[in-house]
Design a protein around this motif. Structure first.
Motif, PDB file in Angstrom:
ATOM      1  N   ASP A   1       8.144  -0.392  12.252  1.00 24.24           N
ATOM      2  CA  ASP A   1       8.968   0.788  11.971  1.00 24.24           C
ATOM      3  C   ASP A   1       8.477   1.525  10.718  1.00 24.24           C
ATOM      4  OD1 ASP A   1      11.029   2.605  12.608  1.00 24.24           O
ATOM      5  OD2 ASP A   1      12.351   1.690  11.119  1.00 24.24           O
ATOM      6  N   ILE A   2       7.157   1.552  10.543  1.00 20.63           N
ATOM      7  CA  ILE A   2       6.566   2.344   9.462  1.00 20.63           C
ATOM      8  C   ILE A   2       6.455   3.786   9.935  1.00 20.63           C
ATOM      9  CG2 ILE A   2       4.468   2.735   8.108  1.00 20.63           C
ATOM     10  CD1 ILE A   2       4.129  -0.335   8.054  1.00 20.63           C
ATOM     11  N   ILE A   3       5.891   3.982  11.125  1.00 21.64           N
ATOM     12  CA  ILE A   3       5.832   5.304  11.748  1.00 21.64           C
ATOM     13  C   ILE A   3       5.469   5.117  13.218  1.00 21.64           C
ATOM     14  CG2 ILE A   3       3.398   5.762  11.216  1.00 21.64           C
ATOM     15  CD1 ILE A   3       4.285   8.733  10.644  1.00 21.64           C
ATOM     16  N   ASP A   4       6.032   5.966  14.063  1.00 19.14           N
ATOM     17  CA  ASP A   4       5.689   5.972  15.485  1.00 19.14           C
ATOM     18  C   ASP A   4       4.913   7.252  15.765  1.00 19.14           C
ATOM     19  OD1 ASP A   4       5.484   5.966  18.226  1.00 19.14           O
ATOM     20  OD2 ASP A   4       7.635   5.761  18.614  1.00 19.14           O
ATOM     21  N   LEU A   5       3.594   7.143  15.769  1.00 19.78           N
ATOM     22  CA  LEU A   5       2.761   8.326  15.946  1.00 19.78           C
ATOM     23  C   LEU A   5       2.841   8.902  17.352  1.00 19.78           C
ATOM     24  CD1 LEU A   5      -0.432   7.658  13.787  1.00 19.78           C
ATOM     25  CD2 LEU A   5       1.547   9.070  13.270  1.00 19.78           C
TER      26      LEU A   5
ATOM     27  N   ILE B   1       4.094   6.171   2.223  1.00 25.57           N
ATOM     28  CA  ILE B   1       4.048   7.598   2.563  1.00 25.57           C
ATOM     29  C   ILE B   1       4.352   7.803   4.041  1.00 25.57           C
ATOM     30  CG2 ILE B   1       2.446   9.544   2.858  1.00 25.57           C
ATOM     31  CD1 ILE B   1       1.129   8.604   0.194  1.00 25.57           C
ATOM     32  N   LEU B   2       3.744   6.975   4.895  1.00 24.57           N
ATOM     33  CA  LEU B   2       3.998   7.086   6.338  1.00 24.57           C
ATOM     34  C   LEU B   2       5.449   6.773   6.669  1.00 24.57           C
ATOM     35  CD1 LEU B   2       0.734   5.462   7.729  1.00 24.57           C
ATOM     36  CD2 LEU B   2       1.341   7.903   7.706  1.00 24.57           C
ATOM     37  N   LYS B   3       6.022   5.780   6.017  1.00 25.80           N
ATOM     38  CA  LYS B   3       7.433   5.424   6.247  1.00 25.80           C
ATOM     39  C   LYS B   3       8.350   6.579   5.841  1.00 25.80           C
ATOM     40  CE  LYS B   3      11.039   2.799   7.046  1.00 25.80           C
ATOM     41  NZ  LYS B   3      11.578   2.769   8.404  1.00 25.80           N
ATOM     42  N   ASN B   4       8.083   7.196   4.697  1.00 28.01           N
ATOM     43  CA  ASN B   4       8.893   8.342   4.259  1.00 28.01           C
ATOM     44  C   ASN B   4       8.781   9.501   5.240  1.00 28.01           C
ATOM     45  OD1 ASN B   4       9.948   7.159   1.951  1.00 28.01           O
ATOM     46  ND2 ASN B   4       8.263   7.846   0.671  1.00 28.01           N
ATOM     47  N   THR B   5       7.573   9.740   5.740  1.00 30.29           N
ATOM     48  CA  THR B   5       7.367  10.796   6.736  1.00 30.29           C
ATOM     49  C   THR B   5       8.157  10.482   7.998  1.00 30.29           C
ATOM     50  OG1 THR B   5       5.166  11.233   5.844  1.00 30.29           O
ATOM     51  CG2 THR B   5       5.603  12.018   8.084  1.00 30.29           C
ATOM     52  N   TRP B   6       8.075   9.245   8.463  1.00 35.95           N
ATOM     53  CA  TRP B   6       8.779   8.814   9.672  1.00 35.95           C
ATOM     54  C   TRP B   6      10.296   8.955   9.503  1.00 35.95           C
ATOM     55  CZ3 TRP B   6       9.079   8.539  14.480  1.00 35.95           C
ATOM     56  CH2 TRP B   6       9.808   7.583  15.175  1.00 35.95           C
ATOM     57  N   ASP B   7      10.822   8.460   8.395  1.00 41.85           N
ATOM     58  CA  ASP B   7      12.268   8.544   8.166  1.00 41.85           C
ATOM     59  C   ASP B   7      12.738   9.994   8.118  1.00 41.85           C
ATOM     60  OD1 ASP B   7      12.444   5.796   8.164  1.00 41.85           O
ATOM     61  OD2 ASP B   7      12.612   5.613   5.980  1.00 41.85           O
ATOM     62  N   HIS B   8      11.981  10.852   7.452  1.00 44.66           N
ATOM     63  CA  HIS B   8      12.353  12.261   7.378  1.00 44.66           C
ATOM     64  C   HIS B   8      12.316  12.904   8.762  1.00 44.66           C
ATOM     65  CE1 HIS B   8      12.091  16.577   6.528  1.00 44.66           C
ATOM     66  NE2 HIS B   8      12.728  16.288   5.398  1.00 44.66           N
TER      67      HIS B   8
ATOM     68  N   GLY C   1       0.805  -1.208   0.000  1.00 44.70           N
ATOM     69  CA  GLY C   1       0.000   0.000   0.000  1.00 44.70           C
ATOM     70  C   GLY C   1       0.840   1.261   0.000  1.00 44.70           C
ATOM     71  N   LYS C   2       0.433   2.188  -0.846  1.00 44.51           N
ATOM     72  CA  LYS C   2       1.170   3.449  -0.956  1.00 44.51           C
ATOM     73  C   LYS C   2       1.061   4.276   0.316  1.00 44.51           C
ATOM     74  CE  LYS C   2      -2.546   5.698  -3.529  1.00 44.51           C
ATOM     75  NZ  LYS C   2      -3.505   4.675  -3.170  1.00 44.51           N
ATOM     76  N   SER C   3      -0.024   4.109   1.053  1.00 45.45           N
ATOM     77  CA  SER C   3      -0.180   4.872   2.300  1.00 45.45           C
ATOM     78  C   SER C   3       0.911   4.509   3.300  1.00 45.45           C
ATOM     79  CB  SER C   3      -1.554   4.615   2.917  1.00 45.45           C
ATOM     80  OG  SER C   3      -2.567   5.043   2.048  1.00 45.45           O
ATOM     81  N   ASN C   4       1.238   3.230   3.403  1.00 49.57           N
ATOM     82  CA  ASN C   4       2.310   2.816   4.315  1.00 49.57           C
ATOM     83  C   ASN C   4       3.665   3.360   3.867  1.00 49.57           C
ATOM     84  OD1 ASN C   4       0.628   1.485   6.054  1.00 49.57           O
ATOM     85  ND2 ASN C   4       1.059  -0.539   5.246  1.00 49.57           N
TER      86      ASN C   4
END
Length: 138
Positions: A67-71, A13-20, A8-11
């Motif tokens: 480790d996709i994103i930690d909200l 996107i979230l991973k890129n946001t998290w890494d940044h 899924g592209k949403s995951n």
């Protein structure tokens, strides 16, 4: 990690946001996730409980495990279910604004971002399209 957990592209996107965000030292940074259809983010981030939308704790926990994103590291600003123009950004941790395109446009035209332009770290759109991908709905 299983590939199925990543589909899924949403995951992505979230991973890129998290890494940044992990590299960004500006703790008042603003990450904006846009969608043309509120249903996309309602089903992705929220669950309805007693008539109110709340962050989906099961999904948030799974994203953190993978480790996709930690909200927990973000001030999550829900502009999908709460259309209040009284938005508060914090300087204690990164800000993640979840918003649909139309509401974002109204906030932008209302100059709400004027004092925060230097703090906007990333704007990403999670679009909705037909199966062939030749049409964008917004």
């Amino acid at each position: 990690m299983l590939w199925g957990d990543w589909i899924g592209k949403s995951n992505i996107i979230l991973k890129n946001t998290w890494d940044h965000s992990k590299k960004n030292k500006n703790k008042k940074a603003i990450y904006i996730l846009l969608t043309p259809k509120i249903e996309i983010f309602q089903s992705l981030f929220f669950e309805k409980n007693k008539g109110e939308y709340k962050l989906n704790k099961t999904r948030i926990k799974r994203w953190k495990e993978l480790d996709i994103i930690d909200l927990d590291k973000f001030n999550v600003i829900d502009c999908i279910n709460d259309k209040s123009k009284d938005i508060t950004f914090t300087s204690k941790k990164h800000n993640l604004m979840i918003i649909n395109v139309q509401f974002f446009e109204s906030l932008y035209k209302g100059d709400i971002f004027d004092d925060y332009l230097d703090d906007i770290a990333m704007i990403t759109i999670d679009e909705s399209h037909c199966i062939t991908g030749d049409k964008l709905y917004g």
